[in-house]
Motif scaffolding. Sequence first.
Motif, PDB file in Angstrom:
ATOM      1  N   LEU A  57      -5.514  60.302  43.574  1.00  0.00           N
ATOM      2  CA  LEU A  57      -5.974  58.976  43.146  1.00  0.00           C
ATOM      3  C   LEU A  57      -7.267  58.596  43.855  1.00  0.00           C
ATOM      4  N   ASN A  58      -7.330  58.897  45.161  1.00  0.00           N
ATOM      5  CA  ASN A  58      -8.551  58.596  45.921  1.00  0.00           C
ATOM      6  C   ASN A  58      -9.735  59.428  45.413  1.00  0.00           C
ATOM      7  N   ALA A  59      -9.466  60.688  45.084  1.00  0.00           N
ATOM      8  CA  ALA A  59     -10.524  61.561  44.562  1.00  0.00           C
ATOM      9  C   ALA A  59     -10.999  61.064  43.201  1.00  0.00           C
ATOM     10  N   GLU A  60     -10.065  60.638  42.356  1.00  0.00           N
ATOM     11  CA  GLU A  60     -10.436  60.118  41.045  1.00  0.00           C
ATOM     12  C   GLU A  60     -11.219  58.822  41.166  1.00  0.00           C
ATOM     13  N   LYS A  61     -10.855  58.001  42.147  1.00  0.00           N
ATOM     14  CA  LYS A  61     -11.585  56.752  42.388  1.00  0.00           C
ATOM     15  C   LYS A  61     -13.006  57.054  42.846  1.00  0.00           C
ATOM     16  N   ALA A  62     -13.138  58.015  43.756  1.00  0.00           N
ATOM     17  CA  ALA A  62     -14.467  58.405  44.234  1.00  0.00           C
ATOM     18  C   ALA A  62     -15.315  58.975  43.103  1.00  0.00           C
ATOM     19  N   ALA A  63     -14.686  59.756  42.213  1.00  0.00           N
ATOM     20  CA  ALA A  63     -15.395  60.322  41.070  1.00  0.00           C
ATOM     21  C   ALA A  63     -15.864  59.220  40.126  1.00  0.00           C
ATOM     22  N   ALA A  64     -15.009  58.210  39.906  1.00  0.00           N
ATOM     23  CA  ALA A  64     -15.376  57.086  39.039  1.00  0.00           C
ATOM     24  C   ALA A  64     -16.542  56.299  39.632  1.00  0.00           C
ATOM     25  N   GLU A  65     -16.525  56.131  40.951  1.00  0.00           N
ATOM     26  CA  GLU A  65     -17.621  55.418  41.615  1.00  0.00           C
ATOM     27  C   GLU A  65     -18.922  56.206  41.530  1.00  0.00           C
ATOM     28  N   ALA A  66     -18.819  57.522  41.708  1.00  0.00           N
ATOM     29  CA  ALA A  66     -20.016  58.369  41.597  1.00  0.00           C
ATOM     30  C   ALA A  66     -20.575  58.320  40.181  1.00  0.00           C
ATOM     31  N   LEU A  67     -19.680  58.306  39.188  1.00  0.00           N
ATOM     32  CA  LEU A  67     -20.097  58.234  37.796  1.00  0.00           C
ATOM     33  C   LEU A  67     -20.766  56.893  37.496  1.00  0.00           C
ATOM     34  N   GLU A  68     -20.217  55.830  38.054  1.00  0.00           N
ATOM     35  CA  GLU A  68     -20.794  54.499  37.867  1.00  0.00           C
ATOM     36  C   GLU A  68     -22.183  54.410  38.491  1.00  0.00           C
ATOM     37  N   GLU A  69     -22.325  54.995  39.689  1.00  0.00           N
ATOM     38  CA  GLU A  69     -23.619  55.004  40.364  1.00  0.00           C
ATOM     39  C   GLU A  69     -24.629  55.829  39.570  1.00  0.00           C
ATOM     40  N   TYR A  70     -24.172  56.917  39.009  1.00  0.00           N
ATOM     41  CA  TYR A  70     -25.041  57.764  38.186  1.00  0.00           C
ATOM     42  C   TYR A  70     -25.555  56.986  36.977  1.00  0.00           C
ATOM     43  N   GLU A  71     -24.679  56.249  36.324  1.00  0.00           N
ATOM     44  CA  GLU A  71     -25.069  55.470  35.152  1.00  0.00           C
ATOM     45  C   GLU A  71     -26.062  54.375  35.526  1.00  0.00           C
ATOM     46  N   LYS A  72     -25.881  53.773  36.700  1.00  0.00           N
ATOM     47  CA  LYS A  72     -26.814  52.735  37.157  1.00  0.00           C
ATOM     48  C   LYS A  72     -28.202  53.317  37.385  1.00  0.00           C
ATOM     49  N   ARG A  73     -28.261  54.474  38.052  1.00  0.00           N
ATOM     50  CA  ARG A  73     -29.554  55.106  38.307  1.00  0.00           C
ATOM     51  C   ARG A  73     -30.231  55.513  36.996  1.00  0.00           C
ATOM     52  N   LYS A  74     -29.433  55.984  36.069  1.00  0.00           N
ATOM     53  CA  LYS A  74     -29.960  56.390  34.772  1.00  0.00           C
ATOM     54  C   LYS A  74     -30.531  55.190  34.021  1.00  0.00           C
ATOM     55  N   LYS A  75     -29.845  54.070  34.110  1.00  0.00           N
ATOM     56  CA  LYS A  75     -30.296  52.855  33.433  1.00  0.00           C
ATOM     57  C   LYS A  75     -31.590  52.343  34.046  1.00  0.00           C
ATOM     58  N   VAL A  76     -31.666  52.356  35.385  1.00  0.00           N
ATOM     59  CA  VAL A  76     -32.877  51.906  36.081  1.00  0.00           C
ATOM     60  C   VAL A  76     -34.058  52.802  35.726  1.00  0.00           C
ATOM     61  N   LYS A  77     -33.820  54.107  35.699  1.00  0.00           N
ATOM     62  CA  LYS A  77     -34.869  55.066  35.366  1.00  0.00           C
ATOM     63  C   LYS A  77     -35.366  54.851  33.941  1.00  0.00           C
ATOM     64  N   LYS A  78     -34.438  54.572  33.035  1.00  0.00           N
ATOM     65  CA  LYS A  78     -34.807  54.343  31.640  1.00  0.00           C
ATOM     66  C   LYS A  78     -35.648  53.088  31.501  1.00  0.00           C
ATOM     67  N   GLN A  79     -35.273  52.030  32.220  1.00  0.00           N
ATOM     68  CA  GLN A  79     -36.032  50.782  32.169  1.00  0.00           C
ATOM     69  C   GLN A  79     -37.418  50.967  32.767  1.00  0.00           C
TER      70      GLN A  79
END
Length: 241
Positions: free
Chosen positions: A216-238
């Motif tokens: 569960l902790n690993a899945e939570k960390a993976a979800a957070e990493a994925l969320e951070e990835y999406e944020k960086r991608k959005k900022v880069k696109k803007q």
Amino acid sequence: MFEEFIQSPAGRAIAAVVISALAILIIDLNYRWFFKRVFDIVFSLIAILICSPLFFAGVIISAGRGDEITEKTPYLGKGGKIVFLRSFAGMEKGIKNLPRLIDILCGNMSFAGVAPMALSDGAFMDDNAMERFTARPAVFNHLALRADENMTYEEMFALDARYAKRRELFTDIFIVIKSLVLAIRGERKSYLGEVKDGTYAQTLLKRGEITEEDILNAEKAAAEALEEYEKRKKVKKQKYN
């Protein structure tokens, strides 16, 4: 005398063989660093063109089953970075994974290489397994040449690291051929041992080496990493818009 020999049929044949051998040698010596990617691009383009009728069929079927034509699943790719691998939405078998040809063209995958790894599995891999991430995840798994039904995940990581260090032209050719032969025989995953039965995390849980909470902790960390990835991608696109 030499000029006359070269202009003769035998001389031309020998010259062609020598030139071909030199070309293969140059490609082989530079395969890992350059030509592997070149071949991925060229052959993925060819495959996409050949399979274009199947692509259209997949688009029509997926569009008729839902709003999304393709679905993207996150995995750990080259360098341990997050990559999204495509498949037709709402489909189970057949041409479902045909969009992986686009992933190869874009550089997220290769025709021959290591198996894609789930994001949460990265939390349980030690430094000795990191070498595998110098190679791209692939459609055809190199384990088709060396693995067997008793293989463990740790053995897979060792074989992955060995493949990643070498990545040779003829090895990749044999991987593709052997994988196709196994698929025709219906033995596509029989050589993967415990790897075919679940993710690395699930396997460690069955062994009793980790707990449900660890997963569960690993899945939570993976979800957070994925969320951070999406944020960086959005900022880069803007930024570039």
